[in-house]
Scaffold this motif. Sequence first.
Motif, PDB file in Angstrom:
ATOM      1  N   MET A   1       7.566 -12.979  -6.357  1.00 21.48           N
ATOM      2  CA  MET A   1       6.484 -12.013  -6.356  1.00 21.48           C
ATOM      3  C   MET A   1       5.512 -12.372  -5.228  1.00 21.48           C
ATOM      4  O   MET A   1       5.088 -13.506  -5.089  1.00 21.48           O
ATOM      5  N   LEU A   2       5.175 -11.383  -4.432  1.00 18.27           N
ATOM      6  CA  LEU A   2       4.249 -11.558  -3.315  1.00 18.27           C
ATOM      7  C   LEU A   2       2.824 -11.338  -3.809  1.00 18.27           C
ATOM      8  O   LEU A   2       2.537 -10.372  -4.510  1.00 18.27           O
ATOM      9  N   LYS A   3       1.954 -12.256  -3.435  1.00 16.30           N
ATOM     10  CA  LYS A   3       0.537 -12.111  -3.777  1.00 16.30           C
ATOM     11  C   LYS A   3      -0.272 -12.071  -2.496  1.00 16.30           C
ATOM     12  O   LYS A   3       0.074 -12.723  -1.510  1.00 16.30           O
ATOM     13  N   VAL A   4      -1.340 -11.293  -2.523  1.00 17.71           N
ATOM     14  CA  VAL A   4      -2.223 -11.162  -1.367  1.00 17.71           C
ATOM     15  C   VAL A   4      -3.668 -11.304  -1.821  1.00 17.71           C
ATOM     16  O   VAL A   4      -3.992 -11.067  -2.989  1.00 17.71           O
ATOM     17  N   TYR A   5      -4.513 -11.697  -0.885  1.00 19.77           N
ATOM     18  CA  TYR A   5      -5.940 -11.801  -1.185  1.00 19.77           C
ATOM     19  C   TYR A   5      -6.588 -10.458  -0.893  1.00 19.77           C
ATOM     20  O   TYR A   5      -6.508  -9.936   0.226  1.00 19.77           O
ATOM     21  N   ASN A   6      -7.227  -9.886  -1.893  1.00 21.57           N
ATOM     22  CA  ASN A   6      -7.919  -8.609  -1.766  1.00 21.57           C
ATOM     23  C   ASN A   6      -9.381  -8.906  -1.432  1.00 21.57           C
ATOM     24  O   ASN A   6     -10.118  -9.433  -2.261  1.00 21.57           O
ATOM     25  N   THR A   7      -9.793  -8.578  -0.218  1.00 24.16           N
ATOM     26  CA  THR A   7     -11.165  -8.879   0.196  1.00 24.16           C
ATOM     27  C   THR A   7     -12.188  -8.012  -0.539  1.00 24.16           C
ATOM     28  O   THR A   7     -13.349  -8.389  -0.635  1.00 24.16           O
ATOM     29  N   LEU A   8     -11.755  -6.878  -1.062  1.00 27.56           N
ATOM     30  CA  LEU A   8     -12.669  -6.012  -1.804  1.00 27.56           C
ATOM     31  C   LEU A   8     -13.021  -6.626  -3.163  1.00 27.56           C
ATOM     32  O   LEU A   8     -14.190  -6.699  -3.535  1.00 27.56           O
ATOM     33  N   THR A   9     -11.993  -7.091  -3.874  1.00 28.99           N
ATOM     34  CA  THR A   9     -12.224  -7.672  -5.204  1.00 28.99           C
ATOM     35  C   THR A   9     -12.455  -9.177  -5.146  1.00 28.99           C
ATOM     36  O   THR A   9     -12.854  -9.780  -6.134  1.00 28.99           O
ATOM     37  N   ARG A  10     -12.156  -9.764  -3.985  1.00 31.29           N
ATOM     38  CA  ARG A  10     -12.254 -11.214  -3.782  1.00 31.29           C
ATOM     39  C   ARG A  10     -11.357 -11.987  -4.755  1.00 31.29           C
ATOM     40  O   ARG A  10     -11.725 -13.039  -5.261  1.00 31.29           O
ATOM     41  N   LYS A  11     -10.174 -11.411  -4.975  1.00 35.54           N
ATOM     42  CA  LYS A  11      -9.212 -12.042  -5.875  1.00 35.54           C
ATOM     43  C   LYS A  11      -7.822 -11.995  -5.253  1.00 35.54           C
ATOM     44  O   LYS A  11      -7.512 -11.110  -4.454  1.00 35.54           O
ATOM     45  N   THR A  12      -6.988 -12.950  -5.645  1.00 36.76           N
ATOM     46  CA  THR A  12      -5.583 -12.912  -5.286  1.00 36.76           C
ATOM     47  C   THR A  12      -4.888 -11.992  -6.287  1.00 36.76           C
ATOM     48  O   THR A  12      -5.051 -12.155  -7.499  1.00 36.76           O
ATOM     49  N   GLU A  13      -4.147 -11.026  -5.754  1.00 35.59           N
ATOM     50  CA  GLU A  13      -3.522 -10.019  -6.605  1.00 35.59           C
ATOM     51  C   GLU A  13      -2.051  -9.855  -6.245  1.00 35.59           C
ATOM     52  O   GLU A  13      -1.640 -10.152  -5.124  1.00 35.59           O
ATOM     53  N   GLU A  14      -1.290  -9.334  -7.185  1.00 35.69           N
ATOM     54  CA  GLU A  14       0.108  -9.022  -6.926  1.00 35.69           C
ATOM     55  C   GLU A  14       0.171  -7.880  -5.917  1.00 35.69           C
ATOM     56  O   GLU A  14      -0.567  -6.900  -6.020  1.00 35.69           O
ATOM     57  N   PHE A  15       1.039  -8.038  -4.925  1.00 36.63           N
ATOM     58  CA  PHE A  15       1.204  -7.017  -3.895  1.00 36.63           C
ATOM     59  C   PHE A  15       1.846  -5.779  -4.508  1.00 36.63           C
ATOM     60  O   PHE A  15       2.843  -5.863  -5.227  1.00 36.63           O
ATOM     61  N   SER A  16       1.255  -4.626  -4.241  1.00 36.28           N
ATOM     62  CA  SER A  16       1.845  -3.362  -4.689  1.00 36.28           C
ATOM     63  C   SER A  16       1.654  -2.328  -3.589  1.00 36.28           C
ATOM     64  O   SER A  16       0.764  -2.454  -2.749  1.00 36.28           O
ATOM     65  N   THR A  17       2.497  -1.322  -3.601  1.00 33.90           N
ATOM     66  CA  THR A  17       2.438  -0.286  -2.574  1.00 33.90           C
ATOM     67  C   THR A  17       2.104   1.058  -3.199  1.00 33.90           C
ATOM     68  O   THR A  17       2.298   1.265  -4.398  1.00 33.90           O
ATOM     69  N   LEU A  18       1.607   1.964  -2.376  1.00 29.57           N
ATOM     70  CA  LEU A  18       1.305   3.308  -2.868  1.00 29.57           C
ATOM     71  C   LEU A  18       2.583   4.076  -3.172  1.00 29.57           C
ATOM     72  O   LEU A  18       2.650   4.826  -4.138  1.00 29.57           O
ATOM     73  N   LYS A  19       3.596   3.877  -2.307  1.00 33.09           N
ATOM     74  CA  LYS A  19       4.909   4.488  -2.520  1.00 33.09           C
ATOM     75  C   LYS A  19       5.895   3.357  -2.773  1.00 33.09           C
ATOM     76  O   LYS A  19       5.979   2.427  -1.965  1.00 33.09           O
ATOM     77  N   PRO A  20       6.632   3.419  -3.851  1.00 34.30           N
ATOM     78  CA  PRO A  20       7.579   2.336  -4.152  1.00 34.30           C
ATOM     79  C   PRO A  20       8.539   2.079  -2.990  1.00 34.30           C
ATOM     80  O   PRO A  20       9.124   3.006  -2.433  1.00 34.30           O
ATOM     81  N   GLY A  21       8.629   0.812  -2.594  1.00 36.98           N
ATOM     82  CA  GLY A  21       9.561   0.418  -1.542  1.00 36.98           C
ATOM     83  C   GLY A  21       9.101   0.706  -0.126  1.00 36.98           C
ATOM     84  O   GLY A  21       9.839   0.456   0.822  1.00 36.98           O
ATOM     85  N   GLU A  22       7.886   1.227   0.045  1.00 40.94           N
ATOM     86  CA  GLU A  22       7.390   1.558   1.380  1.00 40.94           C
ATOM     87  C   GLU A  22       6.039   0.895   1.628  1.00 40.94           C
ATOM     88  O   GLU A  22       5.193   0.852   0.746  1.00 40.94           O
ATOM     89  N   VAL A  23       5.875   0.397   2.852  1.00 41.28           N
ATOM     90  CA  VAL A  23       4.619  -0.235   3.255  1.00 41.28           C
ATOM     91  C   VAL A  23       4.170   0.384   4.570  1.00 41.28           C
ATOM     92  O   VAL A  23       4.966   0.525   5.496  1.00 41.28           O
ATOM     93  N   SER A  24       2.902   0.746   4.636  1.00 39.09           N
ATOM     94  CA  SER A  24       2.306   1.215   5.886  1.00 39.09           C
ATOM     95  C   SER A  24       1.269   0.193   6.321  1.00 39.09           C
ATOM     96  O   SER A  24       0.377  -0.150   5.545  1.00 39.09           O
ATOM     97  N   MET A  25       1.416  -0.288   7.552  1.00 39.26           N
ATOM     98  CA  MET A  25       0.488  -1.283   8.099  1.00 39.26           C
ATOM     99  C   MET A  25      -0.199  -0.691   9.322  1.00 39.26           C
ATOM    100  O   MET A  25       0.465  -0.300  10.275  1.00 39.26           O
ATOM    101  N   TYR A  26      -1.518  -0.632   9.298  1.00 40.17           N
ATOM    102  CA  TYR A  26      -2.294  -0.234  10.472  1.00 40.17           C
ATOM    103  C   TYR A  26      -3.072  -1.460  10.908  1.00 40.17           C
ATOM    104  O   TYR A  26      -3.892  -1.987  10.157  1.00 40.17           O
ATOM    105  N   VAL A  27      -2.794  -1.929  12.112  1.00 34.71           N
ATOM    106  CA  VAL A  27      -3.345  -3.187  12.595  1.00 34.71           C
ATOM    107  C   VAL A  27      -4.200  -2.930  13.830  1.00 34.71           C
ATOM    108  O   VAL A  27      -3.775  -2.223  14.747  1.00 34.71           O
TER     109      VAL A  27
END
Length: 102
Positions: A1-27
Motif C-alpha cells: 500500500m502506497l502512503k503519501v503525506y497530505n500537506t492539507l491535512t498534515r497527515k500521512t494517508e493511503e494513496f487514492s485516485t479520483l479514477k480507479p487505476g489512473e493518476v494525473s500529475m501536474y508538476v
Amino acid sequence: MLKVYNTLTRKTEEFSTLKPGEVSMYVCGPTVYAKAHIGHAMSALVFDIIRRYLEYSNYKVTHVMNFTDVDDKIIIKANQQGIDPFVLGEMYIHEFEEHLRD
C-alpha cells in the motif's frame, strides 16, 4: 500500500485516485530565463521516479510539467539581450528538454 503525506491535512494517508487505476500529475517546471541547473534536474528526476513507480504499480499515468515562460525575470533578461521574451523562453525550454534527454 502506497502512503503519501497530505500537506492539507498534515497527515500521512493511503494513496487514492479520483479514477480507479489512473493518476494525473501536474508538476511545476522551471522558469526559463537562464540555463538549467541541478535544482531543475532534481525536480524533474523526482517526479519521473514517482511516475515510473506508479506505472510499475499498474496505474495509467498522465504526467504534465509546465514551463513558466512569461515572468518578470524573463522579460528583464530578454530586454537586456535585446530579444523577444518568447524567443528567450523557447531557447531555454529547448535547452532544458535536451538536458533531460542526455
